[in-house]
Design a protein around this motif. Structure first.
Motif, mmCIF file in Angstrom:
data_model
loop_
_atom_site.group_PDB
_atom_site.id
_atom_site.type_symbol
_atom_site.label_atom_id
_atom_site.label_comp_id
_atom_site.label_asym_id
_atom_site.label_seq_id
_atom_site.Cartn_x
_atom_site.Cartn_y
_atom_site.Cartn_z
ATOM 1 N N ALA A 179 -2.525 -0.194 -8.449
ATOM 2 C CA ALA A 179 -1.511 -1.135 -7.965
ATOM 3 C C ALA A 179 -1.660 -1.367 -6.461
ATOM 4 C CB ALA A 179 -0.121 -0.606 -8.278
ATOM 5 N N LEU A 180 -2.015 -0.307 -5.730
ATOM 6 C CA LEU A 180 -2.117 -0.433 -4.274
ATOM 7 C C LEU A 180 -3.404 -1.121 -3.858
ATOM 8 C CD1 LEU A 180 -0.861 3.037 -2.994
ATOM 9 C CD2 LEU A 180 0.325 0.853 -2.903
ATOM 10 N N GLY B 211 3.067 -2.467 -7.049
ATOM 11 C CA GLY B 211 2.040 -3.441 -6.681
ATOM 12 C C GLY B 211 2.642 -4.675 -6.047
ATOM 13 N N LEU B 212 3.812 -5.089 -6.561
ATOM 14 C CA LEU B 212 4.488 -6.275 -6.042
ATOM 15 C C LEU B 212 4.957 -6.041 -4.612
ATOM 16 C CD1 LEU B 212 5.452 -9.018 -7.151
ATOM 17 C CD2 LEU B 212 7.638 -7.943 -7.644
ATOM 18 N N LEU B 213 5.492 -4.856 -4.348
ATOM 19 C CA LEU B 213 6.058 -4.586 -3.032
ATOM 20 C C LEU B 213 4.980 -4.251 -2.003
ATOM 21 C CD1 LEU B 213 9.113 -2.395 -4.059
ATOM 22 C CD2 LEU B 213 9.160 -4.750 -3.219
ATOM 23 N N LEU B 214 3.987 -3.465 -2.409
ATOM 24 C CA LEU B 214 3.072 -2.898 -1.415
ATOM 25 C C LEU B 214 1.610 -3.230 -1.665
ATOM 26 C CD1 LEU B 214 4.791 0.544 -1.505
ATOM 27 C CD2 LEU B 214 4.779 -0.929 0.486
ATOM 28 N N LEU C 126 -2.578 0.444 4.109
ATOM 29 C CA LEU C 126 -1.735 1.634 4.155
ATOM 30 C C LEU C 126 -2.563 2.801 4.682
ATOM 31 C CD1 LEU C 126 0.042 1.486 0.693
ATOM 32 C CD2 LEU C 126 1.099 1.089 2.900
ATOM 33 N N THR C 127 -1.922 3.655 5.455
ATOM 34 C CA THR C 127 -2.620 4.883 5.838
ATOM 35 C C THR C 127 -2.605 5.827 4.637
ATOM 36 O OG1 THR C 127 -0.585 5.841 6.593
ATOM 37 C CG2 THR C 127 -1.902 4.698 8.237
ATOM 38 N N LEU D 154 0.028 8.311 -0.110
ATOM 39 C CA LEU D 154 0.496 9.502 -0.845
ATOM 40 C C LEU D 154 1.997 9.458 -1.049
ATOM 41 C CD1 LEU D 154 -1.574 12.480 0.579
ATOM 42 C CD2 LEU D 154 -1.862 11.245 -1.556
ATOM 43 N N ALA D 155 2.721 8.958 -0.032
ATOM 44 C CA ALA D 155 4.174 8.845 -0.168
ATOM 45 C C ALA D 155 4.515 7.882 -1.295
ATOM 46 C CB ALA D 155 4.789 8.380 1.146
#
Lengths: 285, 173
Positions: B46-47, B89-92, B97-98, B103-104
């Motif tokens: 997703a990311l 996936g929609l939000l981020l 991203l680091t 991981l968060a």
């Protein structure tokens, strides 16, 4: 345009949610067997899973075996005692069995009545364990082809594990008694040595205390602490004499007419590699 | 990486979590450390790939788990995995991203998933334990397991999943 897209997304979300509720509701109420695509998916996955589970278990067992080496002497002594007791009981058992057969002949038991306690034990390999905390089902590598049917009892050498809940051609799913809720786990139970006087119904495993409850025990029941609880076989759903656990405490029920016993299960549910499926003559074909 | 290889990789994670991992957990923890490695990979999809790929993988592998370990309910994991992966996936999705924030996100996704599963079983009365107990007993311990796995596979999976999904097979290295 964006608003239109958002609405459509929301619409799809709502429709899928309704579909989800419908599928769940259907799967809870459905007592039907599996469909062909489901069976195919389960069997192919199970076939691949067994390549992983068995070698992993073998390697893990090897390490454990090294650790257990010291316990072997003690275990050997204990087993020798058990073997001696077994040899004694065997003589008595043979005499009683012959007597029983003679009486059955005299009382004109039908062929079906005679075979009702003839159990056949099938050895099954576990191939996978569910990672869901509330549904810890096991997959075993025997299926309809080997004569497995739904609701057959599954035991390990220590005690009862659960029963076969779904069957496909090559694999089947075992529902452990620890994952049953109070409505599903209505297994009739009794106490070893007091089969004719003791009776109760298992209901609901409590994951917090790791005990299963035996309910509806009559007030004058001779059950006491440390008794061994076994299946009674009444109702002919589960075979009789499968060890469930030991009584840990007994208390009065809420209404006070019956008593409730808290039972510690004797079977060990983790690192299972081999289990036995109990084939009763009524279910075998 | 092509979608087929992603499916294969996720299937491998499914095999590891159902057939290999139960042997690695010490027996005292076997009902407290429950692996959801497929879901971690789906969250990464997703990311770093797209929300649609995550939705497909989530619904597909959720359904696989539902059918293979058919117990009380059908469709629960398919819905929970698909929906949560899609929302994340929609939000981020597609953002830079680091590693720590990735991981968060995995942690939040796994928590959401476990809590959603708990509530569905609670609604249909297959569990009688309170949420606080479930959190303490297996959700938080499993979360650390998920995070350890997420950390271990972060770099290879990110490399594999990233890259333009629309690029031709010959163009992708």
């Amino acid at each position: 345009m964006f608003k239109h897209l958002r609405n459509r997304r929301l619409f799809v979300l709502m429709v899928s949610f309704i579909l989800f509720i419908a599928v769940i509701g259907f799967s809870i109420s459905s007592k039907a067997g599996l469909t062909t695509p489901e069976k195919f998916l389960r069997d192919t996955t199970g076939y691949v899973q067994q390549w992983f589970y068995k070698p992993a278990g073998y390697i893990a067992g090897l390490f454990q075996a090294v650790g257990d080496l010291r316990k072997v002497y003690e275990e050997n002594d204990r087993l020798r005692m058990t073997a001696a007791a077994y040899a004694r009981d065997k003589v008595e058992y043979n005499a009683i069995r012959q007597e029983n057969e003679r009486l059955q002949e005299k009382l004109k038991f039908t062929e079906e009545q005679k075979k009702i306690y003839d159990y056949n034990y099938l050895i099954a390999q576990v191939v996978a364990v569910s990672p869901d905390a509330y549904n810890r089902t096991l997959t075993i590598n025997l299926g309809a082809r080997e004569g497995i049917r739904e609701r057959m009892a599954v035991i390990s050498e220590k005690g009862m594990i659960g029963y076969v809940s779904k069957v496909s051609e090559l694999t089947s799913t075992v529902m452990p008694i620890t994952s049953l809720n109070s409505e599903e786990s209505g297994i009739s139970a009794t106490v070893l040595g007091k089969q004719n006087q003791s009776f109760g119904i298992l209901s609901g495993y409590n994951s917090e205390s790791q005990r299963i409850l035996m309910t509806k025990i009559a007030a004058d029941d001779p059950i006491k602490k440390d008794d061994i609880v076994i299946t009674s076989g009444l109702g002919n759903v589960f075979p009789r004499g499968m060890v469930i656990g030991t009584v840990e405490s007994i208390q009065d029920s809420d209404i006070g007419l019956t008593r409730i016993a808290s039972i510690k299960l004797s079977a060990d549910f983790d690192h299972l590699s081999e289990v036995f499926v109990v084939q009763t003559s009524g279910t075998a074909e | 990486m092509k979608m087929q290889s992603m499916v294969l990789l996720t299937f491998l994670a499914f095999l590891v979590q159902t057939s290999l991992f139960p042997w690695l957990v010490p027996s005292a923890f076997s009902d407290r450390l429950l692996p959801h490695f497929t879901f971690v990979l789906i969250l990464y999809a997703a990311l770093y790939r797209s929300r649609h790929a995550a939705l497909l993988l989530g619904a597909g592998f959720g359904l696989l788990q539902d059918i293979v370990f058919r117990g009380h309910l059908l469709g629960l994991h398919a819905y929970a995995m698909g929906l949560i992966a899609y929302l994340i996936g929609l939000l981020l999705g597609g953002r830079r991203l680091t590693m720590l924030s990735a991981l968060a996100v995995v942690a939040i996704g796994s928590l959401l998933y476990d809590i959603a599963v708990y509530y569905v079983y609670d609604v249909f009365r297959f569990t009688a334990e309170p949420l606080a107990w479930a959190l303490q007993h297996h959700i938080f311990p499993s979360l650390f397991l998920q995070l350890a796995f997420a950390l271990a596979v972060y770099i290879p999976i990110r490399r594999a999943f990233e890259g333009n999904p629309r690029a031709k097979p010959t163009a992708s290295a």
